[in-house]
Design a protein around this motif. Sequence first.
Motif, PDB file in Angstrom:
ATOM      1  N   THR A 160       0.964  -1.071  -0.046  1.00 55.38           N
ATOM      2  CA  THR A 160      -0.011   0.023   0.025  1.00 55.38           C
ATOM      3  C   THR A 160       0.688   1.224  -0.032  1.00 55.38           C
ATOM      4  N   LEU A 161       1.891   1.208   0.825  1.00 45.40           N
ATOM      5  CA  LEU A 161       2.786   2.325   0.888  1.00 45.40           C
ATOM      6  C   LEU A 161       3.591   2.629  -0.367  1.00 45.40           C
ATOM      7  N   GLU A 162       4.072   1.478  -1.247  1.00 41.63           N
ATOM      8  CA  GLU A 162       4.484   1.767  -2.533  1.00 41.63           C
ATOM      9  C   GLU A 162       3.651   2.198  -3.576  1.00 41.63           C
TER      10      GLU A 162
ATOM     11  N   ARG B 215       3.057   6.080  -2.746  1.00 45.22           N
ATOM     12  CA  ARG B 215       4.363   6.755  -2.977  1.00 45.22           C
ATOM     13  C   ARG B 215       3.980   7.007  -4.451  1.00 45.22           C
TER      14      ARG B 215
ATOM     15  N   VAL C 246       9.712  -1.060   1.739  1.00 42.40           N
ATOM     16  CA  VAL C 246       9.009  -2.071   0.769  1.00 42.40           C
ATOM     17  C   VAL C 246       9.638  -3.025  -0.003  1.00 42.40           C
TER      18      VAL C 246
ATOM     19  N   LEU D 176       6.376   1.717   9.079  1.00 44.79           N
ATOM     20  CA  LEU D 176       5.343   1.338   7.762  1.00 44.79           C
ATOM     21  C   LEU D 176       3.918   2.215   7.864  1.00 44.79           C
TER      22      LEU D 176
ATOM     23  N   GLY E 159       5.191   6.037   7.151  1.00 43.33           N
ATOM     24  CA  GLY E 159       5.328   5.990   5.584  1.00 43.33           C
ATOM     25  C   GLY E 159       4.007   6.319   5.189  1.00 43.33           C
ATOM     26  N   LEU E 160       2.785   5.667   5.587  1.00 40.16           N
ATOM     27  CA  LEU E 160       1.645   5.577   4.995  1.00 40.16           C
ATOM     28  C   LEU E 160       0.963   6.871   4.997  1.00 40.16           C
TER      29      LEU E 160
END
Length: 108
Positions: A42-44, A47, A72, A83, A86-87
């Motif tokens: 989800t983060l990647e 981003r 990631v 994580l 980051g999100l």
Amino acid sequence: MNAEKLKKIKAAGYRVTTADEWLGLTPAESQLVEIRLALAATLEEARKAKGWTQAELARKMGTKQSGVARMVGRPETSSMDNLVKGLMTVGVPVSKIAACLLLCTAAN
């Protein structure tokens, strides 16, 4: 793995196991890995949707680009705090983060 290949492996005397069995993970440990993987994906995705580089995200998080790459690329080594930070930094709503957690726990 197809059935024919599985049959040959077993006929040769080998045992086929899951990653959890091979690594000796408890159900809780396995679930934590799944959660980290989902959060990292989800983060990647978020981003890239923002058009940020890993370096840009790292700068906004107060960390190094290599830290974001590790989050990631090898999420099993990342803390849940990093994580989630980051999100949140990339603008993912807390409700989406919570939904991600719920989906992972519902699958197990």
